[in-house]
Scaffold this active site. Structure first.
Site, PDB file in Angstrom:
ATOM      1  N   ASP A  47       0.841  -1.197   0.000  1.00  0.00           N
ATOM      2  CA  ASP A  47       0.000   0.000   0.000  1.00  0.00           C
ATOM      3  C   ASP A  47       0.876   1.247   0.000  1.00  0.00           C
ATOM      4  OD1 ASP A  47      -2.972   1.120   0.883  1.00  0.00           O
ATOM      5  OD2 ASP A  47      -1.340   2.295   1.735  1.00  0.00           O
ATOM      6  N   TYR A  52       3.332   9.852  -0.630  1.00  0.00           N
ATOM      7  CA  TYR A  52       4.437   9.194   0.092  1.00  0.00           C
ATOM      8  C   TYR A  52       5.757   9.368  -0.659  1.00  0.00           C
ATOM      9  CZ  TYR A  52       0.626   6.562   2.402  1.00  0.00           C
ATOM     10  OH  TYR A  52      -0.509   6.181   3.070  1.00  0.00           O
ATOM     11  N   LYS A  77      -2.827   6.140  -4.237  1.00  0.00           N
ATOM     12  CA  LYS A  77      -3.902   7.072  -3.869  1.00  0.00           C
ATOM     13  C   LYS A  77      -3.744   8.428  -4.559  1.00  0.00           C
ATOM     14  CE  LYS A  77      -3.612   4.906   0.688  1.00  0.00           C
ATOM     15  NZ  LYS A  77      -2.182   4.529   0.732  1.00  0.00           N
ATOM     16  N   HIS A 110      -7.533   9.923  -1.443  1.00  0.00           N
ATOM     17  CA  HIS A 110      -6.791   9.877  -0.182  1.00  0.00           C
ATOM     18  C   HIS A 110      -7.541  10.544   0.983  1.00  0.00           C
ATOM     19  CE1 HIS A 110      -2.348   9.372   1.211  1.00  0.00           C
ATOM     20  NE2 HIS A 110      -3.184   9.087   2.177  1.00  0.00           N
TER      21      HIS A 110
END
Length: 274
Positions: A47, A52, A77, A110
């Site tokens: 994930d 990120y 996301k 998100h």
């Protein structure tokens, strides 16, 4: 149930019950190695998210692992700023290019950015119909956010990924999602580590000769959830996967539920500033 076990989503796609989260895993060796440790340990579910900033490393690790693409489940996301800038489709294309794996298994909104999440869902519906995302869903959505989507679209999210741990048991939201056929997927299932030394959890975990982390992960699995604990440490990644050889009693499940104080370790979906 074991590490290979899967849960069928509302569109028939199967999602492994345990995955590796890579939030805060640094692009480069740290994220790459974490994914390789997980895959080597038998994980088939990773994930990540655009924000990120480690999709390149995740994609490379997956490709280098030698695992067939269809045998691993990848989530990423859509970030908030891309929704605000009406950049949803390009954001997806950019994630797909960074991952370099042809398609994603699950694409999530998100956060429910005010005034943008309904139109963004319509873009995800289009992406889903194109086949480049095998399933689409949401993250950090409360009941009223979901109902806004239901009013605008016939496509029900496959997943709702939300903060959930023994301090924030999310019973009402989880039950609502279950009633709508939406898989509930906790993030921060260990309370960002704040619950590791909780005395109640330590006492219960000792009964099963398990760590508090293993206990909390199994608590979610037994509730029918998919768990995605994050770690970059090989031993912790392996430990987190060793939760399929015990069953928490109903009595102990109830004791863990008693720890709920509706306390968040992350942002509130009703009031976030990013």
């Amino acid at each position: 149930m074991n590490l290979s076990s899967k849960i069928k989503l509302n569109n028939g796609v199967e999602m492994p019950v345990l995955g590796l989260g890579v939030f805060k895993s640094q692009e480069g060796d740290e994220a790459y190695n974490a994914v390789r440790y997980a895959i080597d340990a038998g994980y088939k579910h990773i994930d990540t998210a655009a924000v990120y900033r480690n999709e390149l490393s995740v994609g490379k690790a997956v490709k280098d692992s030698g695992i067939k693409r269809e045998d691993i489940f990848i989530t990423t996301k859509l970030w908030n700023e891309d929704m605000r800038q009406n950049n949803q489709e390009q954001a997806f294309e950019d994630s797909l290019e960074r991952l370099g794996i042809g398609y994603v298994d699950l694409y999530l909104i998100h956060w429910p950015v005010k005034g943008k999440y309904v139109e963004s869902w319509k873009v995800l519906e289009k992406i889903y119909k194109s086949g480049r995302a095998k399933a689409v869903g949401v993250s950090n959505f409360h009941i009223h956010h979901l109902e806004d989507i239901f009013a605008a679209s016939d496509l029900i999210p496959a997943v709702n990924q939300v903060e959930c741990h023994p301090w924030l048991s999310q019973t009402e939201l989880a039950d609502y999602c279950k009633g709508k056929g939406i898989l509930f997927e906790p993030w921060s299932p260990l309370g960002a580590g704040a619950l590791i030394e909780n005395e109640v959890l330590k006492a219960i975990a000792a009964k099963y000769n398990k760590s508090t982390a293993q206990l909390m992960l199994k608590w979610g699995i037994q509730r029918g959830f998919v768990q995605i604990p994050k770690s970059v440490k090989k031993d912790r990644i392996i430990e987190n996967s060793q939760i399929f050889d015990f069953v928490i009693s109903d009595e102990d499940m109830a004791e863990i539920f008693k720890l709920n104080i509706n306390k968040r370790v992350g942002a509130d979906p009703e009031n976030f500033t990013f």
